[in-house]
Design a protein around this motif. Structure first.
Motif, short mmCIF file in Angstrom:
data_model
loop_
_atom_site.label_atom_id
_atom_site.label_comp_id
_atom_site.label_asym_id
_atom_site.label_seq_id
_atom_site.Cartn_x
_atom_site.Cartn_y
_atom_site.Cartn_z
N UNK A 187 0.78 -1.15 0.41
CA UNK A 187 0.20 0.27 0.10
C UNK A 187 1.11 1.32 0.07
N UNK A 188 1.88 1.00 0.72
CA UNK A 188 2.40 2.33 1.03
C UNK A 188 3.36 2.41 -0.71
N UNK A 189 3.74 1.56 -1.26
CA UNK A 189 4.50 1.90 -2.17
C UNK A 189 3.61 2.22 -3.55
N UNK A 190 2.38 1.68 -3.31
CA UNK A 190 1.61 2.93 -4.73
C UNK A 190 0.78 4.00 -3.73
N UNK A 191 1.25 4.81 -2.64
CA UNK A 191 1.02 5.82 -2.56
C UNK A 191 1.21 6.82 -3.43
N UNK A 192 0.82 8.13 -3.16
CA UNK A 192 1.47 9.19 -3.69
C UNK A 192 2.79 10.54 -2.82
N UNK A 193 2.36 9.84 -1.86
CA UNK A 193 3.90 10.60 -0.96
C UNK A 193 4.90 9.10 -0.66
N UNK A 194 5.91 10.40 -0.66
CA UNK A 194 6.93 9.63 0.01
C UNK A 194 7.23 8.75 0.78
N UNK A 195 6.93 7.91 1.11
CA UNK A 195 7.17 6.62 2.27
C UNK A 195 9.11 6.11 2.13
N UNK A 196 10.16 6.55 1.39
CA UNK A 196 11.05 5.60 1.47
C UNK A 196 11.57 5.21 3.25
N UNK A 197 11.12 6.33 3.86
CA UNK A 197 12.47 6.53 4.74
C UNK A 197 11.56 5.51 5.85
N UNK A 198 10.26 5.00 5.64
CA UNK A 198 8.68 4.79 7.00
C UNK A 198 9.49 3.20 5.94
N UNK A 199 8.86 2.73 4.74
CA UNK A 199 8.90 1.48 4.07
C UNK A 199 10.12 0.66 4.56
N UNK A 200 12.09 1.94 4.18
CA UNK A 200 12.84 1.04 4.81
C UNK A 200 13.03 0.34 5.74
N UNK A 201 12.74 1.42 7.16
CA UNK A 201 12.56 0.91 7.80
C UNK A 201 11.63 -0.18 8.83
N UNK A 202 10.53 -0.60 8.52
CA UNK A 202 9.47 -1.02 8.15
C UNK A 202 10.07 -2.72 8.30
N UNK A 203 10.41 -2.66 6.78
CA UNK A 203 11.60 -3.80 5.76
C UNK A 203 12.17 -3.85 6.92
N UNK A 204 13.04 -3.18 7.54
CA UNK A 204 14.15 -3.94 8.60
C UNK A 204 13.67 -4.61 9.37
N UNK A 205 12.46 -3.95 10.66
CA UNK A 205 11.84 -4.42 11.80
C UNK A 205 11.23 -5.79 11.29
N UNK A 206 10.43 -5.91 9.86
CA UNK A 206 10.03 -7.26 9.40
C UNK A 206 10.96 -8.07 9.10
N UNK A 207 12.42 -7.72 8.80
CA UNK A 207 13.71 -8.70 8.74
C UNK A 207 13.40 -9.43 9.63
N UNK A 208 14.00 -8.73 10.84
CA UNK A 208 14.06 -8.85 11.58
C UNK A 208 13.65 -10.07 12.69
#
Length: 282
Positions: A187-208
Motif C-alpha cells: 500500500x505504501x509503495x502505491x502511495x503518492x507520498x514519499x514513504x521511502x524512509x518508513x518503508x525501509x524502517x518497516x522492512x528492517x523491522x519485518x526482517x528482524x
C-alpha cells in the motif's frame, strides 16, 4: 547476558517514555504491553542463563523452576501476540483507513490487550501445575524442563498443551504479521507520498522479526510434534538455539519503537476519492 544488559534498561526506558509522554493512547497501550512482556521474558532469561552456564544444573528448587519456565514461555507467546496486534493495527490504518478511522481504537486496544494477557494466564497454567525439575543420576544434575517422563499423564498433557500453544501463539501470530507487513509495504509503495524512509524502517523491522520468530516458531512446533509422536528429541539443540534467537527481539523492540517513531510522522495522509486528505494516526 548481553540481551539482558541492553534489553532490560531499554524496555524500562520505553515504559517511562510511554507513561510520561502519551500521544496516542491506543498505541501506548500496545507498546506498554509489549515492553512489560519483554521485561518479564528477559528477567526469566537471567535464571535460564544461570541454569545453562552451570551445566544445565538447576539449584533453585522445583517451585522456582515452574515459575521461571512458565514466565519465559508465557511471555514469549505474549510478545508474539502483541507484535501481531501492532501489525494488524498498522495494517488497518494504512490499507483500510476509513474503517480504522471509525473504530473506537482505545476501547478495542484495551480489550485486545486484556485478551492477550488472558492467553498468557491460560498458557502458564500447565507449566505451573506439572513437575518440571528432575534429578538425573547419570549426569549428577537436576534438570529444569529438559527431562520429563513421557509415560506420565500429566507430562503428556503438558506436551500436548505446548504443541497447541506453539501453533496458536507463535505460528499463527507469525503468519498474521507477515501478511500485514506485506500488505502495508504494498500500500505504501502505491502511495503518492514519499514513504521511502518508513518503508525501509518497516522492512528492517519485518526482517528482524522473521529472523527472530520464524526459526523459533517452526522448531517449536516440530520439536513438540516429534516428542508427541515418537518421544525422540533430535531437534532439542536446534530448538534451544531458536528460542535464544527469539529472545533477541525482546532486546531490540525498544530500538524498533524509536526507529518507527522517528522514520514516520504521527499522521498518515491519504487522498480520498473526492480529492480531500484523510489523516490517520499510525
Amino acid at each position: 547476558m548481553m540481551l539482558v544488559i541492553f534489553g532490560i534498561p531499554g524496555n524500562i526506558t520505553i515504559l517511562c517514555l510511554l507513561i510520561t509522554k502519551i500521544r496516542k493512547v491506543s498505541s501506548a497501550i500496545l507498546y506498554c504491553s509489549l515492553a512489560v512482556s519483554d521485561l518479564f521474558l528477559l528477567v526469566s532469561l537471567i535464571f535460564k542463563a544461570h541454569y545453562h552456564l552451570h551445566g544445565n544444573h538447576w539449584v533453585l528448587g522445583e517451585a522456582a523452576c515452574r515459575v521461571v519456565t512458565a514466565c519465559f514461555y508465557g511471555n514469549l507467546y505474549c510478545s508474539a501476540l502483541t507484535l501481531a496486534c501492532i501489525a494488524v493495527k498498522r495494517y488497518m490504518a494504512v490499507v483500510h483507513p476509513f474503517m480504522y478511522k471509525r473504530l473506537p481504537k482505545v476501547r478495542c486496544t484495551a480489550w485486545v490487550v486484556l485478551a492477550i494477557w488472558g492467553v498468557f494466564g491460560a498458557s502458564i497454567v500447565p507449566e505451573l501445575l506439572v513437575r518440571q525439575s528432575f534429578w538425573v543420576p547419570q549426569l549428577n544434575h537436576t534438570t529444569c524442563h529438559d527431562v520429563m517422563p513421557l509415560d506420565s499423564n500429566s507430562h503428556a498433557f503438558l506436551l500436548f498443551s505446548n504443541l497447541i500453544l506453539a501453533v496458536l501463539c507463535l505460528l499463527v501470530p507469525m503468519v498474521v504479521t507477515v501478511v500485514c507487513f506485506i500488505q502495508i509495504l504494498r500500500a505504501l509503495n502505491q502511495s503518492h507520498h514519499d514513504w521511502a524512509m518508513y518503508i525501509r524502517s518497516c522492512s528492517l523491522v519485518f526482517t528482524i522479526f522473521m529472523v527472530s520468530f520464524l526459526p523459533a516458531g517452526v522448531l517449536h512446533f516440530l520439536h513438540y510434534v516429534q516428542l508427541f509422536v515418537n518421544g525422540t528429541e533430535s531437534l532439542y539443540v536446534y530448538f534451544n538455539m531458536a528460542v535464544c534467537l527469539c529472545c533477541l527481539h525482546a532486546c531490540l523492540d525498544p530500538f524498533f519503537f524509536v526507529l518507527m517513531s522517528k522514520s514516520a510522522s504521527s499522521k498518515l495522509y491519504l487522498l480520498t476519492f473526492k480529492g480531500k486528505k484523510l489523516s490517520i494516526s499510525i
